[in-house]
Design a protein around this motif. Structure first.
Motif, PDB file in Angstrom:
ATOM      1  N   ARG A   8     109.485  38.605  66.098  1.00 17.55           N
ATOM      2  CA  ARG A   8     108.580  38.082  65.093  1.00 17.55           C
ATOM      3  C   ARG A   8     108.794  36.593  64.874  1.00 17.55           C
ATOM      4  O   ARG A   8     107.859  35.816  64.779  1.00 17.55           O
ATOM      5  N   ILE A 176      99.845  37.271  60.958  1.00 19.12           N
ATOM      6  CA  ILE A 176      99.163  38.117  61.931  1.00 19.12           C
ATOM      7  C   ILE A 176      98.427  39.236  61.219  1.00 19.12           C
ATOM      8  O   ILE A 176      98.630  39.502  60.034  1.00 19.12           O
ATOM      9  N   TRP A 226     104.290  43.880  67.788  1.00 19.40           N
ATOM     10  CA  TRP A 226     103.712  43.890  66.445  1.00 19.40           C
ATOM     11  C   TRP A 226     103.390  45.304  65.967  1.00 19.40           C
ATOM     12  O   TRP A 226     103.576  45.622  64.797  1.00 19.40           O
ATOM     13  N   THR A 307      95.398  36.016  70.742  1.00 16.14           N
ATOM     14  CA  THR A 307      94.472  37.086  70.388  1.00 16.14           C
ATOM     15  C   THR A 307      94.579  38.128  71.487  1.00 16.14           C
ATOM     16  O   THR A 307      94.172  37.888  72.626  1.00 16.14           O
ATOM     17  N   TRP A 322      94.616  42.505  67.660  1.00 12.40           N
ATOM     18  CA  TRP A 322      95.708  41.787  67.020  1.00 12.40           C
ATOM     19  C   TRP A 322      95.499  40.276  67.214  1.00 12.40           C
ATOM     20  O   TRP A 322      95.080  39.845  68.284  1.00 12.40           O
ATOM     21  N   THR A 324      96.305  35.983  65.250  1.00 10.39           N
ATOM     22  CA  THR A 324      96.831  35.132  64.192  1.00 10.39           C
ATOM     23  C   THR A 324      95.714  34.251  63.646  1.00 10.39           C
ATOM     24  O   THR A 324      94.649  34.107  64.251  1.00 10.39           O
TER      25      THR A 324
END
Length: 490
Positions: A8, A176, A226, A307, A322, A324
């Motif tokens: 992370r 995220i 994630w 992405t 997923w 950001t």
């Protein structure tokens, strides 16, 4: 040990740099000055400062984008005695460039904060942060404009490891979550973003029936990390008091989030095992269910970078992805549909008897865009850099944040509509227990989980195999972190 928490931190520090490059196939960027035609001295009596860092928003080698240029113009209009230039550094070389310049004393007036450096090479800003920010009405102490959970003396990652001083100013946050195609949801009859795992199961079926891949996946490592983190942290929340043995510095005590060291101790002492802790198997089952709802044959899909499954998502083939907040500018340019953001779904007791209804959490951080002042900057140039940093932590940044999807680091500034979901409710808060580990440091989550996620290895084989990964990782972590002399580690 390669825990999702270390994954992370690295992702937060680097994924923001990927969005622009991925969207255009990773083209290289050349260092270029904003207003390069100027003679470099500024006008008579005018101070010129240069800000140097990587382009986090688009593929230009000369500009951070129109919204950035407009923001700088607004500052220069407010401060006519200061000219701000922007030097765009190559993504694949900015770290070495800034580190070398800081060591040699040749760095420009403002530099991106992430490259390795010594504390004496940059100015500590604690004294400045104790003074008023003139661009924030009624402010008496610049530090007070920031969201305290992300930036300040109490947040250890905001401090220099050497000096214990605050040495940079964040322009935004990085977070995220899941992006979603609003048109796809409407076509499939998904009335709102799925808030719980049961909602997610229902949405998955409806989206598949409507002809969409519900979740975009690719061969990169972000989705495995994630997702594993988001699932396991919810089911482990009940162990917060049991496993919380060390504070954030590694000393005996407790931490707001149970640390990697505390997790290592629990594994070493046999309190956390793949066979004896039922939440491990439950996490694996839900982990696979999420991937089963994604792109078929995802191991053959090109890495989408910041992405996940970028091309499948922007083409409308997949409904969720997923990503950001730094992906927004590229997504708004390439996607032909309205986008939204949402938290990862919460696993409730309706899905698993092992759930305590602990909400899905992840939290944002200051690992986005932050800048610091080299210690060689003095006099009028130093004063000018302080003014620019103060301006960048004022409400004046709102139009820039809206254009780029940026999340505000300061109080009283709302996030952009596209990324508000990344801070929504409990999701915007950090989880309480660090996620279940993968393997030793340097091992990817795909190395550990691919066979299971692809259906090539059953759960009964994955569990003992995962324990072996943990045991190897714990021993490597004990050695690396010099924990071997502590009783629990022997």
């Amino acid at each position: 040990m390669n825990t999702p928490s270390t994954h992370r931190r690295r992702a937060a520090a680097s994924v923001a740099l990927l969005a622009a490059g991925v969207a255009a196939g990773g083209c290289g960027l050349l260092g270029t000055d904003r207003k390069a035609g100027s003679d470099g001295a500024g006008g008579q009596g005018r101070v010129t400062i240069t800000l140097a860092g990587p382009n986090q928003w688009n593929t230009s080698g000369s500009s951070f984008g129109p919204a950035w240029e407009a923001l700088v113009d607004a500052f220069e209009k407010r401060e006519p005695g200061i000219e701000v230039r922007t030097q765009v550094l190559p993504l694949d070389g900015f770290t070495q460039t800034i580190t070398t310049q800081l060591a040699a004393g040749t760095a420009p007036e403002l530099v991106f904060n992430q490259p390795p450096h010594k504390a004496h090479e940059v100015h500590a800003l604690d004294a400045e942060l104790d003074k008023p920010n003139p661009y924030v009405e009624g402010n008496r102490k610049w530090l007070d404009v920031f969201k305290k959970e992300y930036f300040g003396p109490a947040v250890s990652k905001a401090l220099s490891k050497e000096s214990g001083k605050l040495e940079y100013i964040p322009f935004n946050l990085v977070a995220i979550g899941l992006f979603y195609n609003k048109d796809a949801f409407a076509k499939a009859g998904v009335d709102q973003p799925p808030a719980t795992w049961e909602d997610f199961r229902s949405a998955c079926k409806k989206l598949k029936s409507a002809g969409f891949d519900p979740v975009a996946l690719d061969k990169g490592g972000l989705a495995p990390g994630w997702t594993w983190e988001s699932v396991s942290t919810q089911l482990l929340d009940k162990y917060y008091d049991t496993w919380n043995a060390f504070d954030a510095t590694g000393k005996p005590g407790t931490a707001p989030t149970v640390t990697e060291k505390s997790i290592s101790k629990a594994i070493k002492e046999g309190k956390l095992t793949t066979a004896g802790t039922p939440e491990v198997a439950e996490s694996l089952k839900l982990y696979k269910e999420f991937f089963d709802c994604g792109t078929p044959n995802w191991t053959g899909v090109a890495d989408g970078g910041a992405t996940v499954g970028y091309r499948d998502f922007v083409s409308g083939k997949a409904a969720m992805s997923w990503g950001t907040d730094f992906a927004v500018e590229a997504l708004k340019s390439d996607a032909k549909f309205p986008i939204g953001t949402m938290p990862f779904p919460t696993i409730t007791k309706a899905t698993s008897p092992l759930s305590t209804d602990a909400p899905a959490r992840y939290g944002a951080s200051v690992g986005g865009t932050s800048y610091m002042i080299p210690s060689t900057v003095k006099g009028g140039k130093y004063a000018a850099t302080i003014k620019f940093l103060q301006f960048m932590s004022s409400p004046a940044v709102k139009p820039w944040l809206d254009a780029t999807g940026g999340l505000p680091a300061t109080e009283g500034v709302e996030p952009s509509p596209e990324t508000a979901g990344l801070l929504q409710g409990e999701w915007g808060k950090p989880f309480r227990v660090t996620a279940l580990p993968g393997g030793p440091e340097g091992t990817s989550f795909r190395d550990v989980f691919d066979g299971y996620l692809l259906g090539k290895r059953p759960l009964e084989e994955e569990l003992p195999d995962l324990q072996k990964w943990w045991d190897r990782g714990i021993e490597a972590g004990i050695k690396k972190n010099n924990w071997g002399d502590e009783d629990w580690a022997k």
